[in-house]
Scaffold this active site. Structure first.
Site, short mmCIF file in Angstrom:
data_model
loop_
_atom_site.label_atom_id
_atom_site.label_comp_id
_atom_site.label_asym_id
_atom_site.label_seq_id
_atom_site.Cartn_x
_atom_site.Cartn_y
_atom_site.Cartn_z
N HIS A 83 0.66 -1.62 -0.19
CA HIS A 83 0.09 -0.04 -0.05
C HIS A 83 0.37 1.03 -0.18
O HIS A 83 0.18 2.17 -0.89
CB HIS A 83 -1.41 0.35 1.29
CG HIS A 83 -0.33 0.43 2.21
ND1 HIS A 83 -0.34 -0.88 3.41
CD2 HIS A 83 -0.02 1.60 3.40
CE1 HIS A 83 0.22 -0.43 4.73
NE2 HIS A 83 0.57 1.13 4.19
N ASP A 219 1.15 -7.85 2.15
CA ASP A 219 1.20 -6.40 2.26
C ASP A 219 2.48 -6.10 2.04
O ASP A 219 3.10 -5.33 2.43
CB ASP A 219 1.00 -5.61 2.86
CG ASP A 219 0.17 -3.72 2.70
OD1 ASP A 219 1.18 -3.50 1.75
OD2 ASP A 219 -0.46 -3.38 3.84
N SER A 564 3.58 2.33 7.94
CA SER A 564 3.78 1.58 7.17
C SER A 564 5.14 1.72 6.30
O SER A 564 5.19 1.73 5.90
CB SER A 564 2.71 1.73 6.43
OG SER A 564 1.25 1.58 7.14
#
Length: 627
Positions: A83, A219, A564
């Site tokens: 992402h 991810d 992230s």
């Protein structure tokens, strides 16, 4: 700068604190914190974390000023989240070559795709508070303060460039402006896409599973940093550039973890507000978060319908949808957490203790005024509500963008303009919804908000200063502000709906969801991926103790947005995986850390290597990573 204190009931001494609390700067890591890390299991010296030439922090990057990443080979190979790479994967995609949907594998260097991504390595930090904070500085207008800090930044950058012409310097406020820190960076602008799994895996579970546990999302995405062939330093994109030779890279671990294993995360957490007053928390719940929830639902409904009707529209709006959906759900979860733990009332009780400290000691007496702070927030609310509805409805959604799909843009514009009209005070309605009138109205709204926030900021700064003085005998950490931080804790489960959550997910769990793909779109995958995850044996990628293919795991580390893509390191600095999400019960994390329920969700490094190897067939990358 509205931030909130570490804990509602005051920060405990580190010896008694939970090891997962805190986002610590490395340049001045308190000895008590490092001692606690040793008790928790770290075997690395402090010098090997920060000070030495090949310190572990030299493997960690700021990825594009909104995520983090880690270098995993001596040839500049970089892991970050899928992402985080989403924007660059999406920009490289076309209807003919849909890398977002189908994935991408570069089997050699020539196939690696140019992007506009960049990464920054932190070189060093220094406290420059004594160069900034003074009675004269405190008396300046906001504009003059900004100019003063910018002039100092340029001066420090000029000095840094004498050491290395590629260095840049930022200056950031800490502790509500009670401290200022200068950070020196080295930025690389030639970053190329090397690998991404299909979206069905990189975003597996989609919005259905977002912020939820259990998770099975793979991810991650892979990029490579390129450098000048003569200097190994930054260079703009050129075919003659060569892979960057890092000072340090992290070895990707196949050894795994178990409950209680030491877990350390380094990365660039974006923004927390843990010093903010109870009045600020209430305003965030009732205005900022409420506006996001109210405005993003119809926006997402329109995009969802349009994207489902046409592949080109899906590619065009996919990034917009993902970004909007993420913070839509985040706002819902944060408000739920604020109410479920009675956060505002707890904070008010803590503020009463701060007020008693001020009255008892005389520190900041006559300056800190909590009643004034409350009134300022209340007076700001109409303008603040208009500000957030403008941001959500008009800033980018009210004007039809003729370069995109006109029917989609028109539907968004009409819906968002009506939403704005229905929710803001008449004072903040523009004469017409032309770009000129809307911009003029935004300028008026912004001026009103900035005037209040200047006065609110002064009181919030004093409140923070009182807290720091009251707790001066205990280690403190500042709110996140997208500077490099370290957080530590352990791998482990928590109680979820009265039952143990488990600390990892496995291949069997993702296969069970994949088989629900005919009913849940977010669980649909290509047949080859279902087959791949249904294997009876996963070889070296299976966990040696559980004998299972472990996909995602939980730690009790303290993270937020910006983390992230952050590496999750083991006790020796080995890469266990990447942080990519929090759980539903951690969504108040920006303003309060819940050590009991809050967890970090991480993708296992073995899961990533498995897809690179068995789906991508990229033996070249596996050899590079594991050599």
């Amino acid at each position: 700068m509205k931030r909130i204190f570490l804990a509602i009931t005051a920060l405990l001494a580190v010896a008694g604190a939970k090891a997962d609390e805190g986002m610590w700067t490395l340049y001045n890591l308190p000895q008590a914190v490092y001692d606690q890390m040793k008790l928790e299991g770290i075997t690395m010296s402090y010098d090997d974390l920060y000070k030495s030439e090949n310190a572990l922090k030299n493997a960690v990057v700021d990825f594009c000023d909104y995520c983090s990443g880690v270098v995993v080979s001596d040839e500049g190979l970089l892991f970050t989240n899928h992402h985080c790479g989403f924007e660059h994967i999406n920009k490289a995609s076309t209807v003919e070559h849909d890398y977002m949907r189908d994935g991408f594998v570069a089997k050699n260097r020539k196939q690696e795709i140019k992007t506009d991504a960049f990464v920054k390595f932190m070189i060093s930090q220094q406290d420059v508070t004594n160069k900034i904070v003074s009675p004269a500085f405190n008396a300046m207008s906001t504009k003059d303060k900004n100019e003063f800090v910018e002039n100092l930044r340029k001066q420090l950058q000029d000095e840094a460039k004498k050491i290395d012409p590629s260095y840049t310097v930022d200056i950031d406020p800490f502790y509500e402006g009670n401290q200022w820190v200068a950070t020196t960076y080295l930025q690389f602008n030639d970053v190329r896409l090397v690998f991404t799994a299909p979206k069905s895996m990189g975003k597996f579970g989609g919005e259905t599973d977002n912020w939820m546990w259990p998770r099975q999302t793979c991810d991650f995405s892979v990029f490579r940093i390129y450098a000048d062939p003569k200097t190994n330093g930054p260079a703009e994109y050129s075919e003659s550039n060569v892979p960057y030779k890092p000072k340090r890279y992290s070895k990707v671990s196949l050894e795994g973890y178990k409950p209680g294993s030491f877990a350390m995360i380094m990365g660039y957490p974006g923004s927390t507000n843990r010093y903010i007053s109870s009045f600020g928390i209430q305003q965030r719940r009732d205005i900022m978060n409420a506006a996001m929830i109210d405005c993003r639902k119809p926006y997402l409904d329109i995009l969802r319908e349009k994207m489902a009707s046409d592949q080109a529209l899906r590619i065009m709006y996919e990034e917009d949808f993902a970004h909007a959906a993420n913070y839509y759900k985040n706002s819902i979860g944060m408000n739920k957490c604020i109410d479920s733990i009675g956060l505002i009332a707890q904070k008010q009780k803590y503020e009463a203790e701060v007020q008693q400290f001020v009255s008892r000691t005389g520190y900041l007496r006559g300056k800190l005024d909590l009643e004034l702070l409350k009134n300022l927030y209340e007076q700001e609310n109409k303008a603040y509500k208009a500000y957030w509805y403008y941001r959500e409805c008009l800033r980018s959604n009210a004007i039809v963008d003729s370069t995109r799909d006109v029917a989609t843009e028109t539907a968004i514009s009409e819906t968002m303009i009506q939403k704005y009209k229905d929710n803001v005070d008449e004072k903040y309605l523009p004469k017409s919804y032309t770009e000129k009138d809307m911009r003029a109205m935004y300028a008026e709204i912004r001026e009103d908000v900035l005037d209040y926030q200047r006065r609110i900021g002064e009181q919030e700064q004093l409140l923070t200063a009182a807290i720091l003085r009251m707790e001066e005998d205990k280690p403190q950490y500042s709110d996140a502000n997208f500077t490099l931080r370290l957080t530590y804790g352990q791998v482990g489960e928590y109680m979820l709906a009265g039952q143990p959550s488990g600390y990892y997910t496995d291949a069997e769990s993702i296969v069970a969801k994949m088989k629900m793909g005919d009913r849940v779109d977010d669980y649909k995958v290509e047949p080859e991926l279902l087959k791949l995850m249904s294997q009876k044996s996963f070889g070296k990628y299976a966990d040696k103790q559980t004998k299972k293919m472990q996909l995602c795991f939980l730690t009790n580390n303290d993270i937020t947005g910006g983390n992230s893509g952050s590496p999750v390191f083991g006790d020796k600095g080995q890469l266990l995986g990447l942080a990519f999400d929090g759980n539903w019960d951690s969504l108040a994390n920006d303003i309060y850390f819940d050590a009991t329920l809050g967890r970090t969700i991480c993708v296992d490094s073995r899961y990533m290597l498995y897809l690179i190897d068995k789906w991508g067939g990229a033996k070249n990358l596996i050899k590079e990573i594991t050599k």
